[in-house]
Design an enzyme around this catalytic site. Structure first.
Site, mmCIF file in Angstrom:
data_model
loop_
_atom_site.group_PDB
_atom_site.id
_atom_site.type_symbol
_atom_site.label_atom_id
_atom_site.label_comp_id
_atom_site.label_asym_id
_atom_site.label_seq_id
_atom_site.Cartn_x
_atom_site.Cartn_y
_atom_site.Cartn_z
ATOM 1 N N LYS A 3 4.853 -2.146 11.821
ATOM 2 C CA LYS A 3 5.902 -1.295 12.381
ATOM 3 C C LYS A 3 5.975 0.049 11.645
ATOM 4 O O LYS A 3 5.990 1.108 12.255
ATOM 5 C CB LYS A 3 7.218 -2.063 12.191
ATOM 6 C CG LYS A 3 8.353 -1.686 13.070
ATOM 7 C CD LYS A 3 9.602 -2.498 12.717
ATOM 8 C CE LYS A 3 9.496 -3.969 13.044
ATOM 9 N NZ LYS A 3 10.799 -4.668 12.931
ATOM 10 N N HIS A 49 0.834 -1.217 0.000
ATOM 11 C CA HIS A 49 0.000 0.000 0.000
ATOM 12 C C HIS A 49 0.857 1.251 0.000
ATOM 13 O O HIS A 49 0.410 2.330 -0.365
ATOM 14 C CB HIS A 49 -0.987 -0.009 1.180
ATOM 15 C CG HIS A 49 -0.322 0.101 2.515
ATOM 16 N ND1 HIS A 49 0.492 -0.874 3.016
ATOM 17 C CD2 HIS A 49 -0.344 1.079 3.445
ATOM 18 C CE1 HIS A 49 0.948 -0.504 4.205
ATOM 19 N NE2 HIS A 49 0.459 0.670 4.481
ATOM 20 N N ARG A 50 2.087 1.125 0.443
ATOM 21 C CA ARG A 50 3.102 2.177 0.301
ATOM 22 C C ARG A 50 4.318 1.522 -0.327
ATOM 23 O O ARG A 50 4.630 0.370 -0.007
ATOM 24 C CB ARG A 50 3.507 2.712 1.665
ATOM 25 C CG ARG A 50 2.395 3.346 2.452
ATOM 26 C CD ARG A 50 2.546 4.867 2.431
ATOM 27 N NE ARG A 50 1.656 5.491 3.388
ATOM 28 C CZ ARG A 50 0.351 5.729 3.168
ATOM 29 N NH1 ARG A 50 -0.205 5.355 2.047
ATOM 30 N NH2 ARG A 50 -0.384 6.328 4.083
ATOM 31 N N LYS A 59 10.262 -8.821 4.115
ATOM 32 C CA LYS A 59 11.351 -9.452 4.880
ATOM 33 C C LYS A 59 11.976 -10.542 4.040
ATOM 34 O O LYS A 59 11.297 -11.163 3.209
ATOM 35 C CB LYS A 59 10.808 -10.078 6.173
ATOM 36 C CG LYS A 59 11.865 -10.313 7.221
ATOM 37 C CD LYS A 59 12.221 -9.005 7.905
ATOM 38 C CE LYS A 59 13.069 -9.156 9.125
ATOM 39 N NZ LYS A 59 12.902 -8.007 10.011
ATOM 40 N N ASP A 119 4.833 5.915 11.395
ATOM 41 C CA ASP A 119 4.634 6.809 10.245
ATOM 42 C C ASP A 119 5.820 6.828 9.297
ATOM 43 O O ASP A 119 6.260 7.897 8.870
ATOM 44 C CB ASP A 119 4.333 8.238 10.726
ATOM 45 C CG ASP A 119 2.871 8.408 11.048
ATOM 46 O OD1 ASP A 119 2.043 7.717 10.422
ATOM 47 O OD2 ASP A 119 2.554 9.215 11.939
ATOM 48 N N LYS A 141 9.557 -2.604 2.723
ATOM 49 C CA LYS A 141 10.834 -2.469 3.433
ATOM 50 C C LYS A 141 10.975 -3.519 4.504
ATOM 51 O O LYS A 141 10.006 -3.891 5.160
ATOM 52 C CB LYS A 141 10.846 -1.056 4.058
ATOM 53 C CG LYS A 141 12.146 -0.604 4.622
ATOM 54 C CD LYS A 141 13.059 -0.020 3.583
ATOM 55 C CE LYS A 141 14.445 0.236 4.150
ATOM 56 N NZ LYS A 141 15.229 -1.012 4.277
HETATM 57 N N1 GLU Z 1 15.622 -5.654 10.138
HETATM 58 C C1 GLU Z 1 15.189 -4.479 10.799
HETATM 59 C C2 GLU Z 1 13.806 -4.684 11.405
HETATM 60 O O1 GLU Z 1 13.412 -5.790 11.683
HETATM 61 C C3 GLU Z 1 15.315 -3.228 9.952
HETATM 62 C C4 GLU Z 1 14.474 -3.164 8.735
HETATM 63 C C5 GLU Z 1 14.802 -1.973 7.828
HETATM 64 O O2 GLU Z 1 15.558 -1.106 8.210
HETATM 65 O O3 GLU Z 1 14.272 -1.967 6.715
HETATM 66 O O4 GLU Z 1 13.103 -3.761 11.692
#
Ligand code: GLU
Length: 475
Positions: free
Chosen positions: A98, A69-70, A110, A103, A74
């Site tokens: 998270k 959605h964004r 992952k 925000d 990440k």
């Molecule tokens: N692996 C880290 C986490 O679990 C960082 C993820 C990131 O910076 O994209 O939040």
């Protein structure tokens, strides 16, 4: 405890989903939307060969994109001898929540590679990492615009530099290639303060907790963080920086550190920087001076303390030990350290828990800053630092000439100093952790069905995510 024990039957992703379901129940959300939010968008498994010392070895890795959605989606890449599709999916979903809680305008993703890095040389790790990265890039699971990995367990700056370089070779025309991964070394487009960011974020979350007298009282604290007795499980990147800051800056006592090979205990507090130095040299915590060692690290989770910080693996606090935990506050620096069943038991016992999806979001927050830095091709503070210094100097001169007094040197230095990149990163991280806490705290106060921080965090997250889906008309 007459609780049904799911422990053996609930997988990591089921455990996360059960916790998120509590938020859906509070919000009375349409089950269709709830299911859409919980579902993992896409997952890829790659099997690839690398020639290791004359023998072909097959490696298996995954990358899950939980939400788009964004963009980009990440989340880190984990290298571990035990990792599975379910684990990667669960961790990807935690990334979605998270990012929403703090925000950070990203989706959740992952990755995991089934490997024990200890069995390979640096050159072999480089060949394996570059090959894994090529697989992900070619299959559309890695690019600055769509999916941006970062370090996680078993990976760090080194792997991120190899991944960025691999992407650059495959896409030489992409001027934003450095933004394809975060957590890079500073000399290769990384940002100052990224390595310590998750641990520092953990500490900022604890400090904010201790600025809220009602929350402190509910957990059974009468006074501030100074002198609190803390147990930390895992002195890796996250646990180390969190414990070091609490020890050095907050005057708290780290009374026990649990590692893979046992636990070291000192009721007067362990010097964390020295302990880490000792581990680097001896590859064990055993024999650390002025501390009692025991091989039974797990039992130390049940020791009496004020704050327990699990900063290692998932499912460390489970239906077997939850009832014996004797702390006032659990601060989840790791991802998924408490199982759903354990969480239910701890809630009944009245132990406050600051949940993973909020507590360890400092890493992805500073990754966001790094990604912006890479896209803008300039380090934070470069334009304004000297300007701010000159203005500060003028302010001091004006003050001194108007009052005929001299401003003490230490105040002068503070006013004159322009912020550098590290100052700005820390300020942005501190603000992010404080604002997010305040949002959780407000949601808890406004809705008396919400009795714990985890449900509050997921309520905040799913509200934002569902709003975003509805706004773009997905449903
Ligand atoms: N692996 C880290 C986490 O679990 C960082 C993820 C990131 O910076 O994209 O939040």
């Amino acid at each position: 405890m007459a609780k049904k024990d799911h422990k053996k039957s609930l997988s990591f992703s089921e455990s996360v989903n059960h916790m998120v379901d509590r938020a859906f129940a509070v919000l009375d959300m349409d089950p269709g939307i709830a299911n859409a939010i919980k579902a993992c968008d896409a997952i890829i498994q790659v099997n690839f060969n690398v020639n290791i010392r004359g023998k072909i070895e097959v490696f298996t890795g995954w990358r899950a994109t939980h939400s788009n959605h964004r963009l980009p989606a990440k989340g880190g890449i984990r290298y571990a001898p035990i990792v599975s599709q379910d684990e990667v999916e669960a961790l990807a979903s935690l990334m979605t929540y998270k990012c929403a809680i703090v925000d950070v305008p990203f989706g959740g993703s992952k990755g995991g590679l089934l490997i024990d890095p200890a069995n390979y040389t640096r050159d072999e790790m480089q060949a394996i990492t570059r090959r894994f990265a090529r697989e992900l890039i070619r299959k559309g699971f890695l690019s600055p615009a769509t999916n941006v990995p970062a370090p996680d367990m078993g990976t760090g700056e080194r792997e991120m530099a190899w991944i960025a370089d691999t992407y650059k070779h495959l896409h030489p025309e992409d001027i934003n290639y450095a933004a394809c991964v975060t957590g890079k070394p500073v000399a290769h487009g990384g940002i100052r303060g990224r390595t310590e960011a998750t641990g520092r974020g953990v500490v900022y979350s604890i400090r904010e907790f201790f600025r809220h007298p009602d929350d402190m009282k509910a957990a059974g604290f009468k006074d501030g963080l100074g002198g609190k007795r803390i147990i930390v499980q895992g002195l890796g990147n996250v646990g180390y920086h969190a414990a070091r800051l609490l020890d050095e800056e907050d005057d708290a006592s780290i009374i026990a550190v649990i590692e893979r090979d046992g636990v070291v205990i000192n009721d007067n507090g362990l010097p964390i920087a020295n302990l880490r130095q000792y581990i680097n040299e001896h590859k064990t915590i055993k024999g650390f001076p002025d501390a009692t060692f025991s091989e039974n690290g797990q039992a130390a989770l049940e020791m009496d303390c004020d704050i327990l910080i699990p900063a290692a693996m998932e499912a460390q606090i489970n239906a077997d030990n939850a009832d014996k935990i004797k702390t006032k506050l659990i601060v989840e620096a790791a991802n998924g350290p408490t199982t759903f069943d354990a969480d239910e038991i701890l809630r009944e016992k009245g132990i406050s828990i600051l949940p993973d999806a909020y507590v360890n979001a400092g890493g992805v927050t500073v990754s966001y800053f790094e990604w912006i830095r890479n896209l803008s091709h300039i380090r934070f503070g470069r334009m304004e630092r000297r300007f701010d210094e000159t203005r500060g100097q003028h302010l001091i001169t004006a003050m001194e000439s108007l009052t005929n007094a001299t401003v003490p040197d230490w105040i002068k230095n503070e006013i004159v100093r322009g912020a550098d990149e590290l100052d700005l990163v820390r300020s942005g991280l501190d603000d992010t952790m404080r604002m997010a806490y305040q949002e959780l705290s407000t949601v808890m106060k406004e809705n008396d069905k919400i009795k714990d921080f985890r449900t509050a965090a997921y309520v905040v997250a799913v509200n934002k995510i569902s709003r975003s889906y509805l706004d773009i008309g997905v449903y």
